[in-house]
Design a protein around this motif. Structure first.
Motif, mmCIF file in Angstrom:
data_model
loop_
_atom_site.group_PDB
_atom_site.id
_atom_site.type_symbol
_atom_site.label_atom_id
_atom_site.label_comp_id
_atom_site.label_asym_id
_atom_site.label_seq_id
_atom_site.Cartn_x
_atom_site.Cartn_y
_atom_site.Cartn_z
ATOM 1 N N GLY A 91 5.205 54.924 53.510
ATOM 2 C CA GLY A 91 5.886 55.921 54.305
ATOM 3 C C GLY A 91 5.771 55.586 55.776
ATOM 4 O O GLY A 91 5.892 54.425 56.178
ATOM 5 N N SER A 92 5.522 56.601 56.611
ATOM 6 C CA SER A 92 5.349 56.373 58.048
ATOM 7 C C SER A 92 4.212 55.395 58.301
ATOM 8 O O SER A 92 4.269 54.568 59.220
ATOM 9 C CB SER A 92 5.061 57.697 58.753
ATOM 10 N N GLY A 112 3.637 51.648 58.973
ATOM 11 C CA GLY A 112 4.771 51.590 58.064
ATOM 12 C C GLY A 112 5.758 50.520 58.499
ATOM 13 O O GLY A 112 5.696 50.004 59.620
ATOM 14 N N LEU A 113 6.691 50.183 57.625
ATOM 15 C CA LEU A 113 7.628 49.096 57.917
ATOM 16 C C LEU A 113 8.400 49.338 59.206
ATOM 17 O O LEU A 113 8.582 48.424 60.020
ATOM 18 C CB LEU A 113 8.604 48.933 56.750
ATOM 19 N N HIS A 114 8.838 50.561 59.406
ATOM 20 C CA HIS A 114 9.648 50.836 60.592
ATOM 21 C C HIS A 114 8.795 50.946 61.852
ATOM 22 O O HIS A 114 9.300 50.759 62.962
ATOM 23 C CB HIS A 114 10.501 52.071 60.350
ATOM 24 N N ALA A 115 7.507 51.199 61.696
ATOM 25 C CA ALA A 115 6.612 51.160 62.846
ATOM 26 C C ALA A 115 6.460 49.726 63.344
ATOM 27 O O ALA A 115 6.406 49.486 64.560
ATOM 28 C CB ALA A 115 5.247 51.739 62.479
ATOM 29 N N LEU A 120 7.880 45.752 67.653
ATOM 30 C CA LEU A 120 8.490 44.506 68.105
ATOM 31 C C LEU A 120 9.624 44.777 69.082
ATOM 32 O O LEU A 120 9.772 44.082 70.097
ATOM 33 C CB LEU A 120 8.989 43.710 66.902
ATOM 34 N N ALA A 121 10.426 45.800 68.811
ATOM 35 C CA ALA A 121 11.533 46.141 69.702
ATOM 36 C C ALA A 121 11.023 46.563 71.078
ATOM 37 O O ALA A 121 11.683 46.323 72.097
ATOM 38 C CB ALA A 121 12.372 47.251 69.090
ATOM 39 N N ALA A 122 9.826 47.186 71.117
ATOM 40 C CA ALA A 122 9.261 47.622 72.390
ATOM 41 C C ALA A 122 8.799 46.442 73.250
ATOM 42 O O ALA A 122 8.663 46.579 74.469
ATOM 43 C CB ALA A 122 8.093 48.573 72.140
ATOM 44 N N ILE A 123 8.563 45.305 72.629
ATOM 45 C CA ILE A 123 8.120 44.116 73.368
ATOM 46 C C ILE A 123 9.262 43.507 74.159
ATOM 47 O O ILE A 123 9.104 43.129 75.320
ATOM 48 C CB ILE A 123 7.517 43.087 72.394
ATOM 49 N N THR A 172 4.719 54.211 45.747
ATOM 50 C CA THR A 172 5.504 55.410 45.999
ATOM 51 C C THR A 172 5.864 55.442 47.466
ATOM 52 O O THR A 172 5.560 54.527 48.224
ATOM 53 C CB THR A 172 4.718 56.672 45.550
ATOM 54 N N GLY A 173 6.539 56.500 47.904
ATOM 55 C CA GLY A 173 6.909 56.636 49.310
ATOM 56 C C GLY A 173 8.346 56.231 49.583
ATOM 57 O O GLY A 173 8.993 55.565 48.773
ATOM 58 N N GLY A 174 8.836 56.633 50.756
ATOM 59 C CA GLY A 174 10.223 56.410 51.105
ATOM 60 C C GLY A 174 10.650 54.957 51.114
ATOM 61 O O GLY A 174 11.778 54.623 50.732
ATOM 62 N N ASP A 175 9.753 54.062 51.550
ATOM 63 C CA ASP A 175 10.050 52.626 51.531
ATOM 64 C C ASP A 175 9.475 51.950 50.292
ATOM 65 O O ASP A 175 9.433 50.723 50.216
ATOM 66 C CB ASP A 175 9.491 51.950 52.794
ATOM 67 N N GLY A 176 9.049 52.761 49.328
ATOM 68 C CA GLY A 176 8.443 52.231 48.111
ATOM 69 C C GLY A 176 9.319 51.284 47.324
ATOM 70 O O GLY A 176 8.851 50.216 46.898
ATOM 71 N N PRO A 177 10.606 51.614 47.101
ATOM 72 C CA PRO A 177 11.453 50.680 46.342
ATOM 73 C C PRO A 177 11.540 49.308 46.997
ATOM 74 O O PRO A 177 11.547 48.286 46.306
ATOM 75 C CB PRO A 177 12.809 51.382 46.324
ATOM 76 N N LEU A 178 11.581 49.287 48.321
ATOM 77 C CA LEU A 178 11.646 48.020 49.041
ATOM 78 C C LEU A 178 10.360 47.217 48.865
ATOM 79 O O LEU A 178 10.391 46.031 48.521
ATOM 80 C CB LEU A 178 11.903 48.298 50.518
#
Length: 204
Positions: A91-92, A112-115, A120-123, A172-178
């Motif tokens: 998840g997060s 989490g993956l999006h964190a 990286l985008a902040a760099i 489990t979790g929102g990014d679980g399938p990935l």
């Protein structure tokens, strides 16, 4: 029985074998007048639930042998769901928890993956790219997007394999399938936390 897993951003409702992922206000509006047994990691959402619903908290009933003080109740419930294994909640944050011999053996908490992506985008704007989540981590890539993707996925895969050993892998979790798609025989199921809750309630 209706169950709820109250996280920091969403309330996950389990009813008749299906899981709904709702904003707190929406969950309270739809289920506030029904009897719901819940676990909670958010004191702010708990205040609204106590004030506006008839829900009943069961967090104290979710006990996991070997768990450390302060371990999230959602992670404890997840680890109770299927017995021995490595449990991932994607998840997060990305939590990795190992259960062996019926006891909690330890784990790790990663972004989490999006964190990772946001960091990286902040760099640099050059790194503000959507990763290729299907990249082959066995091949050293060329190209910024490919290397960014590799830099996120390869260390996560390595840590999961290290902690997993020969144990089953439950996700489990929102990014679980990935995350589950990166491993052979990984078992994704968005009802795992609720399975653990039901086992804990049956055993008390």
């Amino acid at each position: 029985m209706i169950l709820a897993d109250i996280g920091n951003r969403h309330i996950h409702i389990y009813e008749e074998g299906r899981v709904l992922h709702l904003e707190p206000e929406e969950a309270i509006e739809l289920f506030g007048e029904r009897i719901v047994h819940y676990i909670c990691v958010s004191p702010w959402v708990r205040e609204a639930v106590v004030r506006e619903t008839y829900w009943r908290e069961v967090s104290e009933r979710v006990t996991l042998p070997g768990a450390y003080e302060g371990m999230g109740v959602d992670r404890r419930a997840l680890c109770l769901s299927r017995g021995d294994g490595l449990y991932i909640d994607a998840g997060s944050a990305l939590t990795l928890d190992r259960v062996e011999g019926g006891r909690y053996a330890g784990g790790a908490i990663l972004p989490g993956l999006h964190a990772y992506r946001k960091a990286l985008a902040a760099i640099s704007p050059v790194l503000d790219l959507e990763p290729d989540w299907g990249i082959d981590p066995k091949r050293l890539p060329k190209g910024t997007r490919e290397q960014l993707s590799y830099g996120i996925i390869a260390p996560i895969r390595h840590e999961i394999e290290h902690l997993r050993g020969d144990l089953p892998l439950y996700v489990t979790g929102g990014d679980g399938p990935l995350v589950a798609s990166w491993f052979d025989e990984a078992r994704y199921d968005d009802t795992l936390v609720f399975e653990g809750m039901m086992k804990a309630m049956e055993n008390r």
